[in-house]
Design an enzyme around this catalytic site. Structure first.
Site, mmCIF file in Angstrom:
data_model
loop_
_atom_site.group_PDB
_atom_site.id
_atom_site.type_symbol
_atom_site.label_atom_id
_atom_site.label_comp_id
_atom_site.label_asym_id
_atom_site.label_seq_id
_atom_site.Cartn_x
_atom_site.Cartn_y
_atom_site.Cartn_z
ATOM 1 N N CYS A 21 1.677 0.938 -8.770
ATOM 2 C CA CYS A 21 2.859 1.518 -8.065
ATOM 3 C C CYS A 21 3.877 1.896 -9.124
ATOM 4 O O CYS A 21 4.887 2.491 -8.681
ATOM 5 C CB CYS A 21 3.232 0.351 -6.966
ATOM 6 S SG CYS A 21 3.450 -1.171 -7.950
ATOM 7 N N GLU A 43 5.675 -3.343 0.899
ATOM 8 C CA GLU A 43 5.800 -2.909 -0.632
ATOM 9 C C GLU A 43 4.922 -1.660 -0.927
ATOM 10 O O GLU A 43 3.793 -1.776 -0.792
ATOM 11 C CB GLU A 43 5.217 -4.052 -1.488
ATOM 12 C CG GLU A 43 5.678 -5.409 -1.275
ATOM 13 C CD GLU A 43 7.197 -5.338 -1.737
ATOM 14 O OE1 GLU A 43 7.704 -4.522 -2.641
ATOM 15 O OE2 GLU A 43 8.034 -6.433 -1.243
ATOM 16 N N GLY A 103 0.702 -1.215 -0.058
ATOM 17 C CA GLY A 103 -0.017 -0.043 0.119
ATOM 18 C C GLY A 103 1.059 1.419 0.005
ATOM 19 O O GLY A 103 1.958 1.059 -0.299
ATOM 20 N N SER A 104 0.423 2.461 0.675
ATOM 21 C CA SER A 104 1.080 3.671 0.532
ATOM 22 C C SER A 104 2.098 3.885 1.597
ATOM 23 O O SER A 104 2.109 3.033 2.509
ATOM 24 C CB SER A 104 0.131 4.515 0.697
ATOM 25 O OG SER A 104 -0.509 4.719 1.965
ATOM 26 N N GLY A 124 2.065 2.405 5.389
ATOM 27 C CA GLY A 124 3.055 1.219 5.949
ATOM 28 C C GLY A 124 3.631 1.708 7.007
ATOM 29 O O GLY A 124 4.090 0.766 7.794
#
Ligand code: NAD
Length: 481
Positions: free
Chosen positions: A266, A232, A209-210, A214
């Site tokens: 992403c 990630e 995610g962002s 994170g």
């Protein structure tokens, strides 16, 4: 009981499904179910686990068209991209199934005679997975298949914006014969993810995610004690264009990399770092092609760009573009919220090209996660590399050049986890490791041969068959001879 709806981002009046927000008790029960199921699963021989994962791949393949349609109506991807999302999960099942018969460790010579060393992998136990909405079938598969192969039990908390896709993925696992309780889904917003991340019986957390989320997940997970934690996170990906580049190829790649999935990957190309000698021509041609893209219903085969995920996202992208304009950057094409016909209330954003920004501009330093590409001009190869690397993120980069020496130099110097030569910043294949440097991650990689690392503990084993006490790290060579 709290219910939330998943809406079609192209036509939010259409409800894809209603979901009950999981309570703490639900999550505790899911962890207990997974714990019971994992005990038996970890005793199943690894090649037999692999066969089960292959069977899931077959079920997914038989349902590809219906799953792709679900990805389109829930996540807004155009149908071809939605098919790609599902195909990644099928490919991942087949790749991971093959890993079930691959080497499971390494062998090593030992310092002492009649002694042998090797490594082997062991399950971590229960893995919590927190996933984003933008690859709603692929990302759960990148995490679930290696975790299953490694012998773990799983709890997935999918994005609240794509819960139906995750349920459909897990149904495929269950229908393929995955034991009861081994994979569990909990639904809801950030609070559900936070409870899962902090759960004392969840030994590993795999988050995608962002960056902002994170960080929160990392704090929640580590507060209850060290856990395996894979992050990630976001990207601010750049393609370098050198003067000798094939500009037709660059433009095709920029349209695909910048505007595919409405720029919500992403790995989306959000910066084009162009040599000054070709930047003006490139920008003009790119703007012309961008203006010709069709925005609209992602179920319509003529559509190039579907919706962004929701109205908040469209408003955020607009605010970022407006800030770029306030800072003096040029909006060459696009820059506005769009209202395509037949998609009443949908959230769309025009594909946008921005010029005049440099490496310190707001628009070039922050992830937009929307169809916005900034073209930056540079005067040399060295400046191009420095510009790409002068960024908090480090996921994907590309270079367009026909000069093999420059390409090789670039791939060594670009500080990103993925580098493409003469191709856009998107297009990863599942059998190579996927992930990034700097704020994009914390060192793990998903997929490929490294995909198992975050879901298994390595054990080093020494077998001494000398029949006597041998002391390592003691300078006793003479005594041995
Ligand atoms: P997000 O960070 O908003 O949400 C991701 C997940 O975290 C969702 O399931 C959400 O409910 C959950 N969550 C939110 N707050 C939480 C909290 N406090 N504790 C625990 N969980 C919480 O991301 P998104 O909008 O779904 O996805 C877009 C982001 O994901 C972009 O930044 C994109 O670059 C990134 N992304 C990265 C990769 C990669 O592999 N590096 C792949 C896809 C997307």
């Amino acid at each position: 009981m709290t219910i939330f709806d998943s809406l079609n981002p192209a036509r939010p009046a259409e409800i894809i499904g209603s979901f009950r927000t999981s309570t703490h008790i639900d999550i505790d029960e899911a962890v207990e179910r997974a714990t019971d199921a994992q005990k038996a699963w970890s005793a199943v021989p690894i090649p037999a686990r692999a066969e089960m994962i292959a069977a899931i791949g077959d079920v997914l393949a038989s349902r590809k068209a219906e799953l792709a349609r679900l990805v389109t109506v829930e996540a807004g991807k155009i149908l071809t991209e939605a098919g790609g999302d599902v195909q990644e999960a099928i490919d991942m099942a087949r790749f991971i199934a093959g890993q079930g018969r691959a080497a499971w460790g390494t062998t090593h010579p030992c310092e002492l005679p009649s002694k042998f060393g090797f490594t082997t992998r062991h399950p971590v136990g229960i893995v919590g997975m927190i996933t984003p909405w933008n690859f709603p079938v692929a990302i759960p598969s990148w995490k679930a298949f290696p975790a299953l192969l490694a012998g773990n039990g799983i709890i997935i908390k999918p994005s609240e914006m794509a819960p139906a896709c995750c349920d459909a993925f897990v149904s495929a696992c269950v229908d393929a014969g995955i034991p009861d309780g081994l994979i569990n889904v909990v639904h809801g917003f950030g609070e559900v993810g936070a409870y899962l991340a902090a759960h004392p019986k969840v030994r590993a957390i795999s988050f995608t995610g962002s960056v902002a989320t994170g960080r929160k997940v990392a704090i929640a997970a580590m507060e209850v004690g060290p856990k395996l934690l894979s992050l990630e996170l976001g990207g601010k990906n750049a393609a370098i264009v050198m003067p000798d580049a094939d500009l037709d190829l660059v433009i095709e790649g920029a349209l695909f990399g910048g505007f595919g999935t409405a720029g919500q990957r992403c790995t989306s190309t959000s910066r084009i770092v162009a040599h000054r000698s070709i930047a003006t021509e490139l920008t003009a041609r790119l703007a012309e092609c961008t203006a010709a893209l069709n925005i609209g219903d992602p179920l319509d085969a003529r559509t190039n760009i579907g919706p962004v995920i929701n109205a908040e996202s469209a408003a955020r992208i607009l605010a970022m573009v407006e800030r770029a304009a306030e800072e003096g950057n040029g909006i060459v094409v696009g820059g506005k919220i769009a209202h395509p016909e037949g998609c009443e209330g949908g959230s769309f954003f025009e594909p946008t090209i921005i010029t005049g920004a440099d490496r310190n501009s707001y628009i070039t330093r922050n992830e937009v996660f929307g169809p916005v590409v900034a073209v930056l001009e540079v005067s040399s190869f060295d400046e191009a590399i420095d510009t790409v690397n002068d960024c908090d993120y480090g996921l994907s980069s590309a270079i367009y050049t026909k000069d093999v020496n420059l390409a090789m130099e670039a791939l060594h110097r670009l500080d990103t986890g993925i580098v493409y030569v003469n191709a856009p910043t998107i297009g990863a294949e599942i059998h190579l490791p996927f992930g990034g440097n700097k704020h994009t991650g914390n060192g793990y990689r998903e997929a490929g041969s490294r995909g198992l690392e975050q879901f298994s503990e390595t054990k080093s084993v020494y077998i001494d068959y000398s029949g006597r006490l041998q002391k390592a790290q003691i300078d006793n060579r003479e005594a041995l001879s």
